[in-house]
Design an enzyme around this catalytic site. Structure first.
Site, PDB file in Angstrom:
ATOM      1  CG  ASN A 114       1.535 -15.999   4.646  1.00 34.62           C
ATOM      2  OD1 ASN A 114       2.294 -14.828   4.443  1.00 34.62           O
ATOM      3  ND2 ASN A 114       2.243 -17.019   3.816  1.00 34.62           N
ATOM      4  N   GLY A 128       5.950 -10.183  -1.472  1.00 30.15           N
ATOM      5  CA  GLY A 128       6.631 -11.276  -2.276  1.00 30.15           C
ATOM      6  C   GLY A 128       5.698 -11.638  -3.509  1.00 30.15           C
ATOM      7  CB  THR A 135      -1.363  -5.331   4.951  1.00 31.96           C
ATOM      8  OG1 THR A 135      -1.180  -3.970   5.028  1.00 31.96           O
ATOM      9  CG2 THR A 135      -2.610  -5.761   4.229  1.00 31.96           C
ATOM     10  CG  ASP A 179       7.817  -7.402   2.686  1.00 31.22           C
ATOM     11  OD1 ASP A 179       7.689  -8.587   2.613  1.00 31.22           O
ATOM     12  OD2 ASP A 179       6.835  -6.829   2.462  1.00 31.22           O
ATOM     13  CB  THR A 205      -0.877   0.106   0.987  1.00 30.41           C
ATOM     14  OG1 THR A 205      -0.358  -0.049   2.360  1.00 30.41           O
ATOM     15  CG2 THR A 205      -1.929  -1.023   1.243  1.00 30.41           C
ATOM     16  CB  SER A 206       2.697   3.140   1.660  1.00 36.42           C
ATOM     17  OG  SER A 206       3.144   2.650   2.701  1.00 36.42           O
ATOM     18  N   GLY A 207       5.232   3.105   0.233  1.00 36.54           N
ATOM     19  CA  GLY A 207       6.539   2.699   0.183  1.00 36.54           C
ATOM     20  C   GLY A 207       7.329   3.807   0.726  1.00 36.54           C
ATOM     21  NE  ARG A 208       8.216   2.050   4.989  1.00 39.02           N
ATOM     22  CZ  ARG A 208       8.100   1.540   6.371  1.00 39.02           C
ATOM     23  NH1 ARG A 208       8.005   2.370   7.370  1.00 39.02           N
ATOM     24  NH2 ARG A 208       7.725   0.218   6.528  1.00 39.02           N
TER      25      ARG A 208
END
Length: 504
Positions: A301, A82, A264, A242, A15-18
């Site tokens: 998961n 992934g 998430t 990640d 949903t987002s990155g940085r």
């Protein structure tokens, strides 16, 4: 003169990155966020896509900012979620924006593949990977079934972090931890399995050279150097998945820990030397993903804060304006265990309305139907904590089994480390401690970025091994401890949970 070495981490979620700068000095690390940006899911033509060019643009933007500040980078590392991948054509161009793992094409692909191509047990015995419809193997099968033109024309297939590293360096690799999420890799040989590749019409040559975390992929191309103002900075293959980078950042003292990467998705597991692939791991659908230094992340998961995030989008504006602590605080006033769900029931995978799906589950199981945001939030938190207990107990059962060929001595898990954004959720953290009955240590929040940077530091020779990395992380952080309480109440809640989920 500044003698510190600086590392640039690109951390991309669904949903987002940085982008983040990290440095290590005197046995401690420091982080500074450079940029933050959304990662938008694009819906078009009844398919979901990721915008690979937008992600590349944001990486370049972050690197430009670093150059503007005059920071001399030692290296760059990229981690992502992934299973997803990019097709590269003969002319060295991306053929199409990559499909997203939530694409509807995968909904029936797994069952069709397992029925008509290779059996469920055979696939699991080769890969040890939790069978999920969006795994790369089933995505590729679905694309082949639809005669996807990008797949047909692909010269190379690169997983997401490898594709972005290729855009920066021009070099094609297949990083081990990200490849291990695909359901096409054998954890014993640590290579992609030829039979599984052939089952979807592919050969090993379609993928890059297999590399381990800490490998230098290459340096920035002349074009990227010109765009950013940087020199030939090396790009390192960190743990490209990640969760692999996040688990490397768990500040554990010894091996007697379980981890919960909370966001998430929730991923709960243990770190082992070898894969655990047996009848019980198959029955419970556990996964064996690649870790750093040859370790395996044996995990499951769990559909985590996806439930809460989707409900929040549906609630009225006055509810959405509430802070997370305010809304979650209201949920704490609701009767505990009033309504419970199995967070991993298929009906919660991608419903048109998450609120409606939760309410329907409760109707189907003859429970009170949660109506208010507080009731729904409490239902989600109670249910997640109880699911965590179930999976935690399963992990302990695996450790209690005879070690067999792995020569692993059984031991008791005495702590659960919660990392990621969910480590800030004090209510769910306390519920998790109460439910599992063990000490919970929360933090770091930025586990993925920290692990990414630590693996770059290891490649630069600043740290020796994973345990030294973890010691530096522990020295740099103040973890929040949660001790279990209300054992009898939570035992009763767990009995109710098991009765409900076992009937569904």
């Amino acid at each position: 003169m500044d003698t510190k070495q600086y590392f640039f981490a690109v951390d991309l979620g669904a949903t987002s990155g940085r982008t983040i700068i990290g440095s290590i000095e005197n046995g401690q690390f420091e982080l500074e966020e450079v940029t933050r940006f959304p990662n938008n899911l694009i819906e078009q033509g009844n398919h979901y896509y990721w915008d690979i060019y937008a992600l590349y643009f944001e990486i370049i933007r972050g690197l430009k900012e670093v150059a503007r500040r005059g920071v001399k980078l030692t290296s760059i590392g990229i981690d992502t979620w992934g299973v997803d991948f990019v097709f590269i054509g003969d002319d060295g161009a991306i053929l199409r924006n990559p499909r997203a793992y939530r694409d509807p094409i995968t909904f029936d692909a797994m069952d069709d593949y397992l029925k008509h191509v290779i059996s469920r047990r055979e696939v699991y015995d080769v890969t040890g990977i939790q069978l999920m419809n969006f795994n790369s193997l089933f995505q590729l099968y679905a694309m082949r079934r639809e005669q996807n033109s990008a797949l047909q024309m692909a010269k190379k297939i690169l997983f997401m972090p490898d594709a972005l590293s290729w855009m920066l360096t021009g070099n094609e690799v297949c990083e081990y931890t990200i490849a291990s999420t695909s359901q096409m890799l054998d954890p014993r040989t640590k290579q992609l399995d030829e039979r599984l590749l052939a089952s979807v019409g592919l050969s090993r040559s379609k993928f890059g050279k297999m590399v381990n975390p800490g490998t230098v992929i290459g340096v920035l191309t002349d074009e990227v150097q010109r765009l950013t103002g940087l020199g030939p900075v090396p790009v390192i293959a960190v743990a490209g998945h990640d969760t692999g980078s996040a688990v490397a950042a768990v500040p554990a003292k010894n091996e007697k820990f379980a981890y919960l990467s909370s966001g998430t998705w929730s991923l709960m597991g243990i770190e082992t030397k070898d894969a655990i692939i047996n009848d019980l791991s198959y029955e419970r659908n556990f996964t064996n993903e690649g870790g750093v230094e040859g370790t395996t992340r044996f995990l499951k998961n769990i559909c985590g804060m996806w439930l809460y995030e989707r409900c929040r989008l549906e609630w009225p504006e006055e509810v959405r304006k509430l802070s997370h602590p305010e809304l979650q605080g209201q949920a704490m006033t609701v009767e505990p265990f009033r309504s419970l769900i199995n967070p991993d029931d298929p009906m919660f995978a991608a419903p048109s309305s998450m609120i409606g799906a939760i309410q329907q589950y409760c109707r189907n199981s003859s429970q009170p139907v949660p109506e208010t945001p507080a009731e729904i939030c409490r239902c989600i938190f109670d249910s997640l904590a109880l699911r965590y207990r179930q999976v935690f107990q399963w992990l302990q059962e695996f450790l209690d089994q005879p070690s067999g060929e792995t020569e692993r001595a059984p031991f008791k898990l005495d702590v659960l480390h919660i990392i990621g954004g969910g480590s800030l959720n004090k209510y769910l953290n306390q519920f998790t401690a109460n439910s599992t009955g063990v000490t919970v240590l929360a933090g770091p929040q930025e586990g993925t970025a920290i692990g990414n940077i630590m693996l770059q530091a290891k490649a630069a020779g600043l740290v020796g091994d994973i345990w030294q990395m973890r010691q530096i992380i522990a020295n740099s952080l103040q973890l929040v401890k949660y001790e279990p309480t209300d054992k009898q109440v939570w035992d009763q809640g767990y009995e109710k949970y098991l009765k409900i989920v076992n009937k569904q």
